[in-house]
Design a protein around this motif. Structure first.
Motif, short mmCIF file in Angstrom:
data_model
loop_
_atom_site.label_atom_id
_atom_site.label_comp_id
_atom_site.label_asym_id
_atom_site.label_seq_id
_atom_site.Cartn_x
_atom_site.Cartn_y
_atom_site.Cartn_z
N ALA A 54 17.90 1.18 -11.54
CA ALA A 54 18.35 0.86 -10.18
C ALA A 54 17.16 0.74 -9.23
CB ALA A 54 19.32 1.93 -9.69
N ALA A 55 16.17 1.62 -9.40
CA ALA A 55 14.97 1.56 -8.56
C ALA A 55 14.21 0.26 -8.79
CB ALA A 55 14.08 2.77 -8.84
N ALA A 56 14.06 -0.12 -10.06
CA ALA A 56 13.34 -1.36 -10.38
C ALA A 56 14.08 -2.58 -9.85
CB ALA A 56 13.16 -1.47 -11.90
N GLU A 57 15.41 -2.52 -9.87
CA GLU A 57 16.19 -3.65 -9.34
C GLU A 57 15.99 -3.77 -7.83
OE1 GLU A 57 20.80 -5.25 -9.59
OE2 GLU A 57 20.07 -3.70 -10.98
N ARG A 58 15.95 -2.65 -7.13
CA ARG A 58 15.70 -2.70 -5.69
C ARG A 58 14.31 -3.23 -5.39
NH1 ARG A 58 18.69 2.22 -5.94
NH2 ARG A 58 16.76 3.45 -6.09
N LEU A 59 13.38 -2.95 -6.30
CA LEU A 59 12.01 -3.44 -6.12
C LEU A 59 11.87 -4.90 -6.52
CD1 LEU A 59 10.05 -0.36 -7.51
CD2 LEU A 59 10.06 -1.14 -5.13
N GLY A 60 12.87 -5.42 -7.26
CA GLY A 60 12.80 -6.80 -7.72
C GLY A 60 11.82 -7.00 -8.86
N ASP A 61 11.55 -5.96 -9.62
CA ASP A 61 10.58 -6.04 -10.72
C ASP A 61 11.34 -6.14 -12.04
OD1 ASP A 61 8.70 -5.34 -12.83
OD2 ASP A 61 7.35 -4.68 -11.24
N GLU A 62 11.37 -7.32 -12.62
CA GLU A 62 12.15 -7.54 -13.83
C GLU A 62 11.56 -6.85 -15.05
OE1 GLU A 62 12.74 -11.72 -14.36
OE2 GLU A 62 14.35 -11.81 -12.86
N SER A 63 10.23 -6.77 -15.13
CA SER A 63 9.61 -6.12 -16.29
C SER A 63 9.98 -4.63 -16.31
CB SER A 63 8.10 -6.30 -16.26
OG SER A 63 7.53 -5.67 -15.12
N TRP A 64 10.03 -4.01 -15.15
CA TRP A 64 10.41 -2.61 -15.10
C TRP A 64 11.91 -2.45 -15.39
CZ3 TRP A 64 7.58 -0.04 -10.30
CH2 TRP A 64 6.20 -0.09 -10.55
N GLN A 65 12.69 -3.41 -14.92
CA GLN A 65 14.13 -3.34 -15.20
C GLN A 65 14.42 -3.40 -16.69
OE1 GLN A 65 16.80 -5.90 -12.79
NE2 GLN A 65 14.99 -6.34 -11.53
N LEU A 66 13.74 -4.31 -17.38
CA LEU A 66 14.07 -4.50 -18.79
C LEU A 66 13.70 -3.26 -19.61
CD1 LEU A 66 11.44 -5.31 -20.83
CD2 LEU A 66 11.49 -7.35 -19.37
N PHE A 67 12.58 -2.59 -19.25
CA PHE A 67 12.26 -1.37 -19.98
C PHE A 67 13.31 -0.31 -19.71
CE2 PHE A 67 10.74 2.95 -19.96
CZ PHE A 67 10.23 3.08 -21.23
N ALA A 68 13.68 -0.12 -18.45
CA ALA A 68 14.62 0.94 -18.10
C ALA A 68 15.97 0.70 -18.76
CB ALA A 68 14.76 1.04 -16.59
N HIS A 69 16.45 -0.56 -18.77
CA HIS A 69 17.73 -0.85 -19.42
C HIS A 69 17.65 -0.56 -20.92
CE1 HIS A 69 19.90 -2.38 -16.03
NE2 HIS A 69 19.05 -3.36 -15.79
N ARG A 70 16.56 -1.00 -21.56
CA ARG A 70 16.44 -0.77 -23.00
C ARG A 70 16.34 0.72 -23.31
NH1 ARG A 70 11.97 -2.78 -23.66
NH2 ARG A 70 10.74 -0.90 -24.09
N SER A 71 15.57 1.45 -22.49
CA SER A 71 15.44 2.89 -22.71
C SER A 71 16.77 3.60 -22.50
CB SER A 71 14.37 3.46 -21.78
OG SER A 71 14.12 4.81 -22.06
N ALA A 72 17.50 3.21 -21.44
CA ALA A 72 18.83 3.79 -21.22
C ALA A 72 19.76 3.47 -22.38
CB ALA A 72 19.41 3.27 -19.91
N ALA A 73 19.60 2.26 -22.97
CA ALA A 73 20.41 1.90 -24.14
C ALA A 73 20.12 2.85 -25.30
CB ALA A 73 20.12 0.46 -24.55
N GLY A 74 18.86 3.20 -25.49
CA GLY A 74 18.53 4.15 -26.54
C GLY A 74 19.24 5.48 -26.34
N ALA A 75 19.32 5.93 -25.09
CA ALA A 75 20.02 7.18 -24.82
C ALA A 75 21.50 7.06 -25.12
CB ALA A 75 19.80 7.59 -23.36
#
Length: 757
Positions: free
Chosen positions: A535-556
């Motif tokens: 959510a933080a990366a989305e507010r920042l508009g940083d797609e590279s950070w978003q994709l890592f966070a989504h993938r990492s959350a998927a692992g969880a």
């Protein structure tokens, strides 16, 4: 000389005899009489004590008297008559000085004393063994040191029939300075019946007289609220028989080292004893009527006896006040709610007495502790807050520990209980702390980033700005241990940073936590922190950070077996990766999807995704990850039953991983080879592969991987006829699964009950 020695009966007369001996010795040697300092140097005694002996103020003990008259030149015949004269004086003084009954100065004990059962039992055991000595009770303000000492002293009066002395040394007092040792000794001498005119002037002489009066007696001496060991030392008996109880906020380490005191550090009350104390104050009915509110009150009072006594008194005098209403007040403003208007029992005031004794630099360290989110702070974090070298910070925080304003539960780890933190927070609120907070944030981010790379060297590091001047990084040679110590703080900091609008920091810190939270089985926290980061990366508009966070959350979510949500997050991550052209991110999404398909029970469908991940990793030059993806392909092939193909693939991956030094990837491949060989009937080889995998997982602190491998090793050992070894491995695996993954623990228990392995 001889005639006088046979007739002397007073201490004055004995002193005149000693002075005459000194003058006679000088005449025989043709010089000046030996000075008190000369005699002190010859005997090792203080010159004040020597002066008191020769002036007739203090009666020398028998052994010292014999040394002194020999030193002054008395002949053997004179020595016998002088010793008899000394004994005659002592007998006369005993008749004069012995008070009819001994002093009985103990204050009354608290009627509603509750708790400290274990401490009291330990004191009883110690006294039963020692019989006498010195006890040093230390602890923070309001922890109940005096209450405990007086309570125990009243239980011991029969064992010390010659009297009880009590003296408040005012070591930590808002209205007066600590009692000087000379004043303290004179006070107890008066209590023991010494005539004021007969009390010598010097402290050494006074202490000698005090020890003489206690000699042969069994007395109990309570020295309350001591400041230092030096203040207490003149009040210690010179021989056996008596018991001295010392209370202090200071640790009085010198008293333990030099005087053999038995240390009794008092901590906050255990939860059950805190409840007993509150119950004793307000009655069992009110506690049982509002059990949740009483638990909130105990927590808000930090289990500090003084605070519990204050709320107990307030509830007693305000019977209409509900426990829930009081708990609300405490949670809004603890110290104001605990304000009694009486400085002697007002929690804020009582805490301040210790704070006011600190040096200015140590006082600043105390205030800075309130800026840390808690509960513990490490030395490097505290040094960063202060902007000082660790050695200087350690010296200053040790000052806090010595006066019980902080505890050191482990080396280089410090903690303030909640009321101390609240008080420190009030003090810190008056100062500008922006620079200190910035250094603390940099400390945690940069140390966590270094620890994350230590756990997973193959990760691509994220770019970070340099830390602020004065930031000290912690030692992360044992990265897992550091994360375990600081994990709670870091997880809280991710959430708080996002809540306050610092999205960049929230994402960066969440990135550092991913591998640690996965390995520790803290999967819900892993998901929560990565969701916050996304959510933080989305507010920042940083797609590279978003994709890592989504993938990492998927692992969880995969760990949590929430496969549908995991697939959604992976699809989102894959879309972002494709949009940015990030091959590594695309490969990671493919690899994670393969893992999801395996756990959904479709390993055949996982194989092409693992193969695609290996190709993308290789094309991007990420050879460690490529080898891991190849190994994954072999594992999925094994799960489909194609063991010979799986063996070839995993053997090739193993060679690559050994060359690359990728221990984390190597452990998984070793485990796969163990599984493959077991299913090919090659049990000795399987046991060997599994054993190496367990050792590699342990080196990497990957407890989940270790547990899964041990469970499979147990199956192979059972097939090989080693029932004892199999049982041991299952028990070790269960111990880890019970902590990290209850569902896997339950599955293993079902397997054991069915006798299927």
């Amino acid at each position: 000389m001889d005639e006088t020695a046979t007739t002397v009966t007073t201490l004055d007369g004995l002193g005149r005899l000693l002075r005459e001996l000194r003058r006679r010795q000088a005449r025989h040697h043709g010089g000046s009489p030996a000075t008190y300092r000369d005699l002190a140097a010859a005997t090792g005694w203080s010159h004040g004590v020597v002066g008191a002996y020769l002036s007739g103020q203090v009666l020398p003990p028998t052994d010292r008297f014999d040394v002194l008259i020999r030193l002054l030149g008395a002949t053997p015949a004179e020595q016998g008559r002088l010793a008899t004269a000394r004994d005659r004086v002592e007998e006369g003084r005993r008749a004069v000085l012995a008070p009819p009954p001994g002093p009985r100065q103990l204050p009354s004990a608290l009627p509603a004393f509750a708790g400290r059962a274990e401490t009291l039992a330990g004191l009883d055991r110690w006294l039963g063994h020692a019989g006498h000595g010195v006890v040093a009770i230390s602890g923070t303000a309001g922890v109940g040191k005096t209450t405990l000492a007086i309570h125990w002293a009243h239980r011991l009066t029969d064992r010390f029939p010659d009297g009880q002395l009590h003296l408040n040394l005012r070591g930590f007092d808002p209205t007066a300075a600590p009692v000087p040792p000379a004043d303290a000794v004179r006070e107890v001498l008066g209590a023991l019946g010494a005539e004021p005119a007969r009390i010598p002037a010097g402290l050494d002489a006074q202490a000698a007289l005090y020890r003489s009066l206690l000699a042969g007696r069994r007395m109990l001496v309570v020295l309350d609220n001591a400041a230092t060991a030096e203040q207490v030392r003149p009040l210690l008996p010179g021989g056996p028989g008596s018991l001295v109880l010392v209370t202090s906020r200071a640790q009085l380490t010198g008293l333990v080292v030099a005087d053999g005191a038995h240390p009794v550090p008092l901590d906050l009350l255990p939860a059950d004893e805190a409840r007993w104390l509150l119950t004793a104050r307000v009655g069992a009915d009110r506690i049982t009527t509002e059990p949740r509110a009483s638990a909130r009150i105990i927590a808000a009072c930090a289990r500090l006896p003084l605070a519990l006594a204050v709320v107990g008194a307030r509830l007693a005098v305000q019977p209409a006040l509900t426990l829930a209403a009081l708990a609300d007040e405490l949670e809004q403003d603890r110290l104001t709610t605990l304000d009694t208007g009486d400085p002697a029992v007002d929690v804020r005031s009582v805490l301040s007495w210790s704070y006011l004794r600190l040096s200015p630099d140590a006082a600043r360290i105390f205030r800075l502790c309130a800026l840390h989110p808690g509960p513990e702070i490490g030395l490097a974090a505290l040094a960063s807050l202060a902007g000082q070298p660790p050695a200087e910070t350690r010296r200053l925080v040790t000052e806090l520990v010595r006066v019980s304003l902080a505890d050191e539960p482990g080396p280089g780890r410090y903690v303030l209980h909640d009321l101390l933190r609240a008080y420190a927070g009030e003090l810190a609120a008056a100062t500008d702390t922006q620079a200190e907070r910035a250094r603390l944030r940099d400390h945690y981010l940069h140390t966590a980033a270094a620890a994350a790379m230590r756990l997973h060297p193959a990760r691509r590091p994220i770019p970070l700005p340099p830390p602020a001047a004065g930031v000290v990084l912690a030692d992360v040679s044992d990265a897992t241990a550091w994360f375990r110590a600081e994990g709670r703080v870091l997880v809280t900091a991710v959430r708080d940073s996002a809540d306050t609008g610092d999205d960049r920091y929230a994402w960066q810190l969440a990135w550092t936590l991913a591998d640690f939270l996965d390995r520790e089985g803290r999967w819900q926290e892993w998901f929560d922190t990565q969701s916050t980061a996304a959510a933080a990366a989305e507010r920042l508009g940083d797609e590279s950070w978003q994709l890592f966070a989504h993938r990492s959350a998927a692992g969880a979510t995969i760990r949590l077996r929430r496969f549908g949500l995991g697939r959604e997050l992976l699809e989102r991550s894959a879309q972002l990766a494709a949009g940015t052209g990030d091959r590594v991110a695309q490969a990671q999404a493919e690899n994670t999807l393969a893992w999801l398909l395996e756990l959904e029970g479709d390993p055949a469908a996982a194989i092409p995704h693992a193969q695609r991940a290996a190709e993308l990793f290789a094309a991007a030059g990420e050879h460690r990850f490529a080898a891991r993806a190849v190994s994954g392909t072999g594992w999925y092939a094994a799960l489909t039953g194609d063991f010979h193909r799986a063996l070839a693939i995993c053997t090739r991956a193993l060679t690559q991983q050994r060359e690359l030094g990728d221990s984390a990837g190597l452990a998984g491949t070793l485990d796969s080879l163990g599984y493959i060989c077991d299913n090919l009937g090659q049990h000795p080889a399987a046991i060997s592969w599994y054993g190496e995998a367990v050792s590699t997982y342990q080196q990497d602190s990957d407890r989940g991987g270790e547990a899964a491998t041990r469970a499979r090793l147990a199956t192979t050992l059972a097939k090989a006829g080693d029932a004892s070894g199999a049982r041991t491995e299952r028990e070790l695996a269960l111990a880890i699964f019970d902590e990290l993954d209850p569902e896997s623990a339950a599955a293993l228990r079902r397997e054991m009950a069915d006798g299927s392995s």
